[in-house]
Scaffold this motif. Structure first.
Motif, PDB file in Angstrom:
ATOM      1  N   PHE A  77       0.841  -1.204   0.000  1.00  0.00           N
ATOM      2  CA  PHE A  77       0.000   0.000   0.000  1.00  0.00           C
ATOM      3  C   PHE A  77       0.874   1.251   0.000  1.00  0.00           C
ATOM      4  O   PHE A  77       0.671   2.164  -0.813  1.00  0.00           O
ATOM      5  CB  PHE A  77      -0.908  -0.038   1.228  1.00  0.00           C
ATOM      6  N   SER A  78       1.838   1.319   0.914  1.00  0.00           N
ATOM      7  CA  SER A  78       2.666   2.516   1.058  1.00  0.00           C
ATOM      8  C   SER A  78       3.501   2.782  -0.183  1.00  0.00           C
ATOM      9  O   SER A  78       3.607   3.929  -0.642  1.00  0.00           O
ATOM     10  CB  SER A  78       3.581   2.366   2.281  1.00  0.00           C
ATOM     11  N   LEU A  79       4.101   1.725  -0.725  1.00  0.00           N
ATOM     12  CA  LEU A  79       4.941   1.904  -1.902  1.00  0.00           C
ATOM     13  C   LEU A  79       4.139   2.319  -3.132  1.00  0.00           C
ATOM     14  O   LEU A  79       4.660   2.996  -4.016  1.00  0.00           O
ATOM     15  CB  LEU A  79       5.698   0.609  -2.207  1.00  0.00           C
ATOM     16  N   ALA A  80       2.868   1.928  -3.178  1.00  0.00           N
ATOM     17  CA  ALA A  80       2.063   2.195  -4.364  1.00  0.00           C
ATOM     18  C   ALA A  80       1.375   3.552  -4.336  1.00  0.00           C
ATOM     19  O   ALA A  80       0.803   3.970  -5.355  1.00  0.00           O
ATOM     20  CB  ALA A  80       1.014   1.092  -4.544  1.00  0.00           C
ATOM     21  N   ILE A  81       1.420   4.258  -3.214  1.00  0.00           N
ATOM     22  CA  ILE A  81       0.723   5.545  -3.130  1.00  0.00           C
ATOM     23  C   ILE A  81       1.279   6.530  -4.151  1.00  0.00           C
ATOM     24  O   ILE A  81       0.533   7.167  -4.902  1.00  0.00           O
ATOM     25  CB  ILE A  81       0.812   6.123  -1.706  1.00  0.00           C
ATOM     26  N   SER A  82       2.612   6.673  -4.183  1.00  0.00           N
ATOM     27  CA  SER A  82       3.207   7.617  -5.130  1.00  0.00           C
ATOM     28  C   SER A  82       2.946   7.214  -6.587  1.00  0.00           C
ATOM     29  O   SER A  82       2.531   8.056  -7.394  1.00  0.00           O
ATOM     30  CB  SER A  82       4.705   7.748  -4.861  1.00  0.00           C
ATOM     31  N   PRO A  83       3.171   5.945  -6.990  1.00  0.00           N
ATOM     32  CA  PRO A  83       2.817   5.558  -8.357  1.00  0.00           C
ATOM     33  C   PRO A  83       1.337   5.783  -8.684  1.00  0.00           C
ATOM     34  O   PRO A  83       0.999   6.177  -9.803  1.00  0.00           O
ATOM     35  CB  PRO A  83       3.176   4.071  -8.410  1.00  0.00           C
ATOM     36  N   ALA A  84       0.452   5.542  -7.696  1.00  0.00           N
ATOM     37  CA  ALA A  84      -0.977   5.754  -7.940  1.00  0.00           C
ATOM     38  C   ALA A  84      -1.259   7.214  -8.260  1.00  0.00           C
ATOM     39  O   ALA A  84      -2.127   7.530  -9.074  1.00  0.00           O
ATOM     40  CB  ALA A  84      -1.792   5.309  -6.734  1.00  0.00           C
ATOM     41  N   ARG A  85      -0.494   8.115  -7.653  1.00  0.00           N
ATOM     42  CA  ARG A  85      -0.667   9.549  -7.920  1.00  0.00           C
ATOM     43  C   ARG A  85      -0.083   9.960  -9.266  1.00  0.00           C
ATOM     44  O   ARG A  85      -0.327  11.076  -9.732  1.00  0.00           O
ATOM     45  CB  ARG A  85       0.011  10.358  -6.813  1.00  0.00           C
ATOM     46  N   HIS A  86       0.699   9.075  -9.865  1.00  0.00           N
ATOM     47  CA  HIS A  86       1.367   9.407 -11.130  1.00  0.00           C
ATOM     48  C   HIS A  86       1.061   8.359 -12.206  1.00  0.00           C
ATOM     49  O   HIS A  86       1.939   7.931 -12.942  1.00  0.00           O
ATOM     50  CB  HIS A  86       2.878   9.514 -10.922  1.00  0.00           C
ATOM     51  N   GLY A  87      -0.200   7.949 -12.276  1.00  0.00           N
ATOM     52  CA  GLY A  87      -0.622   7.038 -13.336  1.00  0.00           C
ATOM     53  C   GLY A  87      -0.058   5.647 -13.206  1.00  0.00           C
ATOM     54  O   GLY A  87       0.144   4.966 -14.214  1.00  0.00           O
ATOM     55  N   TRP A  88       0.212   5.211 -11.984  1.00  0.00           N
ATOM     56  CA  TRP A  88       0.733   3.873 -11.712  1.00  0.00           C
ATOM     57  C   TRP A  88       2.086   3.645 -12.386  1.00  0.00           C
ATOM     58  O   TRP A  88       2.367   2.584 -12.904  1.00  0.00           O
ATOM     59  CB  TRP A  88      -0.257   2.786 -12.122  1.00  0.00           C
ATOM     60  N   ARG A  89       2.932   4.663 -12.340  1.00  0.00           N
ATOM     61  CA  ARG A  89       4.291   4.556 -12.865  1.00  0.00           C
ATOM     62  C   ARG A  89       5.276   4.696 -11.715  1.00  0.00           C
ATOM     63  O   ARG A  89       5.094   5.521 -10.813  1.00  0.00           O
ATOM     64  CB  ARG A  89       4.557   5.633 -13.920  1.00  0.00           C
ATOM     65  N   SER A  90       6.348   3.911 -11.767  1.00  0.00           N
ATOM     66  CA  SER A  90       7.315   3.876 -10.666  1.00  0.00           C
ATOM     67  C   SER A  90       8.390   4.936 -10.786  1.00  0.00           C
ATOM     68  O   SER A  90       9.147   5.163  -9.848  1.00  0.00           O
ATOM     69  CB  SER A  90       7.995   2.499 -10.612  1.00  0.00           C
ATOM     70  N   GLY A  91       8.483   5.612 -11.925  1.00  0.00           N
ATOM     71  CA  GLY A  91       9.526   6.604 -12.121  1.00  0.00           C
ATOM     72  C   GLY A  91      10.850   6.003 -12.533  1.00  0.00           C
ATOM     73  O   GLY A  91      11.891   6.649 -12.403  1.00  0.00           O
ATOM     74  N   GLY A  92      10.827   4.775 -13.032  1.00  0.00           N
ATOM     75  CA  GLY A  92      12.050   4.128 -13.481  1.00  0.00           C
ATOM     76  C   GLY A  92      12.417   2.944 -12.614  1.00  0.00           C
ATOM     77  O   GLY A  92      12.511   3.075 -11.382  1.00  0.00           O
ATOM     78  N   VAL A  93      12.603   1.782 -13.233  1.00  0.00           N
ATOM     79  CA  VAL A  93      12.881   0.555 -12.489  1.00  0.00           C
ATOM     80  C   VAL A  93      14.206   0.661 -11.741  1.00  0.00           C
ATOM     81  O   VAL A  93      14.297   0.366 -10.541  1.00  0.00           O
ATOM     82  CB  VAL A  93      12.892  -0.658 -13.435  1.00  0.00           C
ATOM     83  N   ALA A  94      15.251   1.077 -12.457  1.00  0.00           N
ATOM     84  CA  ALA A  94      16.576   1.146 -11.838  1.00  0.00           C
ATOM     85  C   ALA A  94      16.591   2.118 -10.666  1.00  0.00           C
ATOM     86  O   ALA A  94      17.166   1.837  -9.609  1.00  0.00           O
ATOM     87  CB  ALA A  94      17.628   1.533 -12.875  1.00  0.00           C
ATOM     88  N   ALA A  95      15.943   3.274 -10.832  1.00  0.00           N
ATOM     89  CA  ALA A  95      15.915   4.271  -9.756  1.00  0.00           C
ATOM     90  C   ALA A  95      15.143   3.747  -8.552  1.00  0.00           C
ATOM     91  O   ALA A  95      15.551   3.953  -7.402  1.00  0.00           O
ATOM     92  CB  ALA A  95      15.293   5.561 -10.269  1.00  0.00           C
ATOM     93  N   PHE A  96      14.029   3.072  -8.802  1.00  0.00           N
ATOM     94  CA  PHE A  96      13.242   2.516  -7.701  1.00  0.00           C
ATOM     95  C   PHE A  96      14.043   1.487  -6.913  1.00  0.00           C
ATOM     96  O   PHE A  96      14.089   1.530  -5.678  1.00  0.00           O
ATOM     97  CB  PHE A  96      11.960   1.882  -8.243  1.00  0.00           C
ATOM     98  N   LEU A  97      14.680   0.552  -7.609  1.00  0.00           N
ATOM     99  CA  LEU A  97      15.442  -0.488  -6.930  1.00  0.00           C
ATOM    100  C   LEU A  97      16.644   0.091  -6.193  1.00  0.00           C
ATOM    101  O   LEU A  97      16.993  -0.386  -5.099  1.00  0.00           O
ATOM    102  CB  LEU A  97      15.879  -1.552  -7.933  1.00  0.00           C
ATOM    103  N   ARG A  98      17.268   1.101  -6.779  1.00  0.00           N
ATOM    104  CA  ARG A  98      18.397   1.724  -6.080  1.00  0.00           C
ATOM    105  C   ARG A  98      17.936   2.384  -4.785  1.00  0.00           C
ATOM    106  O   ARG A  98      18.600   2.264  -3.747  1.00  0.00           O
ATOM    107  CB  ARG A  98      19.061   2.763  -6.985  1.00  0.00           C
TER     108      ARG A  98
END
Length: 411
Positions: free
Chosen positions: A87-108
């Motif tokens: 839930f917590s991790l998905a709040i920001s992507p939910a606010r931005h069209g369910w996008r993580s902002g980049g796989v590499a950046a997220f994992l880093r």
């Protein structure tokens, strides 16, 4: 999974998500009130669960008094933390069209946030396991333990554990790797498709097992627990939904969803419930998701205000550190201190509460100041060093400031 392993794995990763960022890369705090309080309470429950678990042998058929049965469901803390994490991790992507902002950046960002305190706690756990009390009935950690746990591969490769709760870190790390894919499915095909992709294979696995109740092994639990993490991811959509959806009585929905699970567990008994966690996990996840959604939307107000008070927020702030270091401390009290001063059973349990509980909370707070908070407040070594220099510069400026009129330096 055998009973001892299921009991040891009493909690999943209690790590708040990283803050969102401005275009400049500076963190922007957009925390949802109440979630840190939930995180802290769940971590505290896990400490109490382990105090009970290692005091009274024979889990789940232990010799503990019946009134302590409320503390025997440590596995459900795994489910709750995974729901809350998703839930917590998905709040920001939910606010931005369910996008993580980049796989590499997220994992880093996740690695930066999780690994430094984990490795520090791993070193501490190894020392305690070798010098004071082994963390596993398989014996003290070996060289393979250092390699496997250092690489966070314990959900794939078995090795004697230095800390009985560390297995869930590997589970959640695997789910982090899958997280961008989960967002892609949610974005392209919707919430129903995401729930089906995560849940139907697990249900099929359960139905095709002997007696329709799989016996879980020591490893590879990420697939089984993925649906509860996904439940949290889907639930985050409530935060960005319309006002009509946000105003729905999610707390009452949570109670209604939990009622059948609670009634079944009460009717069948605690031992049956523990032995059927494979299905209980799936059944209770929707209720937990609705509870988190209720708190995230500010209802019920009294509960949110309570969870948002300073003690609960503070506990939630260092809940990850509490998770990481509490179990070795609990075991030292139960296995090394208590046998020398009190009788087994309730006297040992009371002594453990008196010693290990405050030691765990205070130790976790101190541990977090050194190994967790610097990585939580800064996004890189460069920013961390700059922040340290800034603090030192501020202290030097204060030390060198002229004294107020009428005051004289003492020599």
């Amino acid at each position: 999974m055998d009973a001892s392993r299921a009991a040891d794995g009493a909690v999943a990763l209690a790590v708040p998500p990283e803050p969102e960022e401005k275009a400049t890369g500076a963190p922007v705090r957009r925390q949802v009130p109440g979630l840190d309080g939930l995180r802290g309470l769940a971590a505290l429950y896990v400490v109490l669960f382990h105090c009970r678990l290692y005091t009274f042998r024979g889990y789940p058929n232990s010799t503990a008094p019946a009134w302590l049965d409320v503390l025997m469901f440590g596995r459900l803390a795994v489910v709750f933390f995974l729901v809350l994490s998703g839930f917590s991790l998905a709040i920001s992507p939910a606010r931005h069209g369910w996008r993580s902002g980049g796989v590499a950046a997220f994992l880093r960002r996740r690695a930066w946030r999780i690994l430094p305190p984990y490795w520090a706690a791993l070193a501490m756990s190894l020392v305690i396991s070798w010098a004071l009390v082994p963390a596993s009935h398989f014996g003290p950690p070996t060289g393979a333990s250092i390699l496997v746990y250092g690489l966070v591969a314990q959900d794939v490769v078995h090795a004697p554990t230095p800390n009985g709760a560390f297995w869930s870190i590997a589970v959640e790390a695997e789910l982090y790797v899958l997280f961008p894919l989960l967002l892609l499915v949610r974005r392209r095909f919707g919430a129903v498709a995401l729930a089906a992709c995560a849940t139907l294979p697990v249900i099929a696995l359960g139905l095709t097992a002997a007696h329709a109740n799989p016996v879980e092994g020591d490893n590879r639990l990420a697939v089984h627990l993925a649906p509860v993490f996904v439940a949290g991811v889907i639930g985050a959509g409530v935060v960005v939904a319309s006002d009509r959806v946000r105003r729905l009585p999610w707390a009452w929905f949570a109670l209604l969803a939990a009622a059948p699970v609670v009634l079944l567990g009460f009717r069948r008994g605690t031992v049956w419930t523990v032995q059927h966690y494979f299905w209980v996990d799936l059944a209770v996840a929707p209720a937990m998701t609705m509870l988190v959604a209720a708190v995230a939307t500010g209802r019920p107000g009294a509960l949110v205000r309570l969870l948002s008070t300073r003690p609960f927020r503070a506990l939630g702030d260092f809940s990850y550190s509490l998770y990481l270091i509490h179990l070795p401390l609990v075991m030292v009290v139960i296995r090394r201190v208590a046998p020398r001063v009190v009788a087994p059973g309730m006297p040992t349990f009371c002594l453990t509460l008196a010693l290990a509980l405050p030691a765990s909370v205070l130790g976790a707070w101190l541990f977090s100041r050194v190994f967790e908070m610097p990585f939580k407040r800064n996004r890189s070594w460069k920013s961390m060093i700059a922040a340290g220099r800034s603090r030192r510069g501020g202290r030097d400026a204060r030390d060198g400031a002229p004294l107020p009129e009428g005051r004289h330096a003492e020599h």
